[in-house]
Write a protein that holds these residues in place. Structure first.
Motif, PDB file in Angstrom:
ATOM      1  N   GLY A  70       0.804  -1.217   0.000  1.00 18.06           N
ATOM      2  CA  GLY A  70       0.000   0.000   0.000  1.00 18.06           C
ATOM      3  C   GLY A  70       0.836   1.266   0.000  1.00 18.06           C
ATOM      4  O   GLY A  70       0.443   2.274   0.569  1.00 18.06           O
ATOM      5  N   GLY A  71       2.008   1.204  -0.608  1.00 18.21           N
ATOM      6  CA  GLY A  71       2.881   2.371  -0.693  1.00 18.21           C
ATOM      7  C   GLY A  71       3.753   2.597   0.527  1.00 18.21           C
ATOM      8  O   GLY A  71       4.453   3.602   0.613  1.00 18.21           O
ATOM      9  N   PRO A 102     -11.505  -8.577 -13.573  1.00 16.67           N
ATOM     10  CA  PRO A 102     -11.182  -7.195 -13.957  1.00 16.67           C
ATOM     11  C   PRO A 102     -12.434  -6.336 -14.137  1.00 16.67           C
ATOM     12  O   PRO A 102     -12.415  -5.140 -13.865  1.00 16.67           O
ATOM     13  CB  PRO A 102     -10.428  -7.360 -15.276  1.00 16.67           C
ATOM     14  N   ALA A 103     -13.525  -6.946 -14.539  1.00 18.49           N
ATOM     15  CA  ALA A 103     -14.768  -6.192 -14.721  1.00 18.49           C
ATOM     16  C   ALA A 103     -15.326  -5.676 -13.396  1.00 18.49           C
ATOM     17  O   ALA A 103     -16.069  -4.702 -13.372  1.00 18.49           O
ATOM     18  CB  ALA A 103     -15.809  -7.071 -15.415  1.00 18.49           C
ATOM     19  N   ASP A 104     -14.983  -6.328 -12.300  1.00 17.56           N
ATOM     20  CA  ASP A 104     -15.445  -5.904 -10.975  1.00 17.56           C
ATOM     21  C   ASP A 104     -14.642  -4.728 -10.436  1.00 17.56           C
ATOM     22  O   ASP A 104     -14.911  -4.252  -9.344  1.00 17.56           O
ATOM     23  CB  ASP A 104     -15.333  -7.053  -9.966  1.00 17.56           C
ATOM     24  N   GLU A 107      -8.624  -1.631  -8.385  1.00 17.67           N
ATOM     25  CA  GLU A 107      -8.979  -0.637  -7.369  1.00 17.67           C
ATOM     26  C   GLU A 107      -9.291  -1.312  -6.037  1.00 17.67           C
ATOM     27  O   GLU A 107      -8.883  -0.831  -4.970  1.00 17.67           O
ATOM     28  CB  GLU A 107     -10.184   0.178  -7.831  1.00 17.67           C
ATOM     29  N   ILE A 108      -9.991  -2.420  -6.087  1.00 18.80           N
ATOM     30  CA  ILE A 108     -10.303  -3.174  -4.867  1.00 18.80           C
ATOM     31  C   ILE A 108      -9.023  -3.640  -4.190  1.00 18.80           C
ATOM     32  O   ILE A 108      -8.864  -3.515  -2.975  1.00 18.80           O
ATOM     33  CB  ILE A 108     -11.230  -4.363  -5.181  1.00 18.80           C
ATOM     34  N   GLN A 110      -6.022  -2.349  -4.430  1.00 19.70           N
ATOM     35  CA  GLN A 110      -5.316  -1.194  -3.859  1.00 19.70           C
ATOM     36  C   GLN A 110      -5.917  -0.802  -2.511  1.00 19.70           C
ATOM     37  O   GLN A 110      -5.184  -0.507  -1.559  1.00 19.70           O
ATOM     38  CB  GLN A 110      -5.366  -0.008  -4.820  1.00 19.70           C
ATOM     39  N   ASP A 111      -7.240  -0.815  -2.441  1.00 21.36           N
ATOM     40  CA  ASP A 111      -7.915  -0.473  -1.182  1.00 21.36           C
ATOM     41  C   ASP A 111      -7.582  -1.484  -0.084  1.00 21.36           C
ATOM     42  O   ASP A 111      -7.321  -1.106   1.062  1.00 21.36           O
ATOM     43  CB  ASP A 111      -9.431  -0.410  -1.372  1.00 21.36           C
ATOM     44  N   ILE A 112      -7.588  -2.756  -0.436  1.00 19.52           N
ATOM     45  CA  ILE A 112      -7.288  -3.801   0.546  1.00 19.52           C
ATOM     46  C   ILE A 112      -5.843  -3.693   1.011  1.00 19.52           C
ATOM     47  O   ILE A 112      -5.560  -3.759   2.210  1.00 19.52           O
ATOM     48  CB  ILE A 112      -7.592  -5.196  -0.038  1.00 19.52           C
ATOM     49  N   GLU A 113      -4.912  -3.499   0.078  1.00 15.14           N
ATOM     50  CA  GLU A 113      -3.503  -3.352   0.457  1.00 15.14           C
ATOM     51  C   GLU A 113      -3.294  -2.127   1.339  1.00 15.14           C
ATOM     52  O   GLU A 113      -2.525  -2.179   2.297  1.00 15.14           O
ATOM     53  CB  GLU A 113      -2.616  -3.276  -0.783  1.00 15.14           C
ATOM     54  N   SER A 114      -3.984  -1.042   1.030  1.00 20.54           N
ATOM     55  CA  SER A 114      -3.856   0.166   1.859  1.00 20.54           C
ATOM     56  C   SER A 114      -4.337  -0.092   3.280  1.00 20.54           C
ATOM     57  O   SER A 114      -3.706   0.342   4.244  1.00 20.54           O
ATOM     58  CB  SER A 114      -4.646   1.323   1.246  1.00 20.54           C
ATOM     59  N   ARG A 115      -5.438  -0.793   3.404  1.00 24.74           N
ATOM     60  CA  ARG A 115      -5.967  -1.098   4.750  1.00 24.74           C
ATOM     61  C   ARG A 115      -5.024  -2.038   5.499  1.00 24.74           C
ATOM     62  O   ARG A 115      -4.792  -1.863   6.700  1.00 24.74           O
ATOM     63  CB  ARG A 115      -7.372  -1.701   4.640  1.00 24.74           C
ATOM     64  N   ILE A 116      -4.485  -3.027   4.817  1.00 24.16           N
ATOM     65  CA  ILE A 116      -3.519  -3.929   5.454  1.00 24.16           C
ATOM     66  C   ILE A 116      -2.313  -3.138   5.927  1.00 24.16           C
ATOM     67  O   ILE A 116      -1.821  -3.337   7.043  1.00 24.16           O
ATOM     68  CB  ILE A 116      -3.118  -5.068   4.499  1.00 24.16           C
TER      69      ILE A 116
END
Length: 71
Positions: free
Chosen positions: A10-11, A37-39, A43-44, A46-52
């Motif tokens: 997450g950076g 990929p259609a879901d 982006e999902i 990235q959000d999960i990695e950021s929260r982790i």
């Protein structure tokens, strides 16, 4: 003595034990496989990695700088 890796989650850079890294990698791969990929998978993820990364930041301090399996 345990082997550690330096990873970017997450950076944010973390030092993580090899066994903990394998558990996290498998977890993230399973989540990635769940979404197409259609879901909006990227982006999902990235959000999960950021929260982790946020949760792991709470586990490190001046006296504890390596993420372990229990974390």
């Amino acid at each position: 003595m345990n082997k550690t890796l330096t990873v970017n989650i997450g950076g944010i850079v973390f030092h993580i034990e090899e066994r903990a890294y394998e558990i996290l990698r498998k977890y993230l791969e399973a989540i990635k496989g769940h979404f197409s990929p259609a879901d909006g998978r990227d982006e999902i993820m990235q959000d999960i990695e950021s929260r982790i990364a946020e949760m792991l930041q709470e586990r490190v301090s001046n006296s504890k700088q390596v993420i372990v399996e229990d974390d």
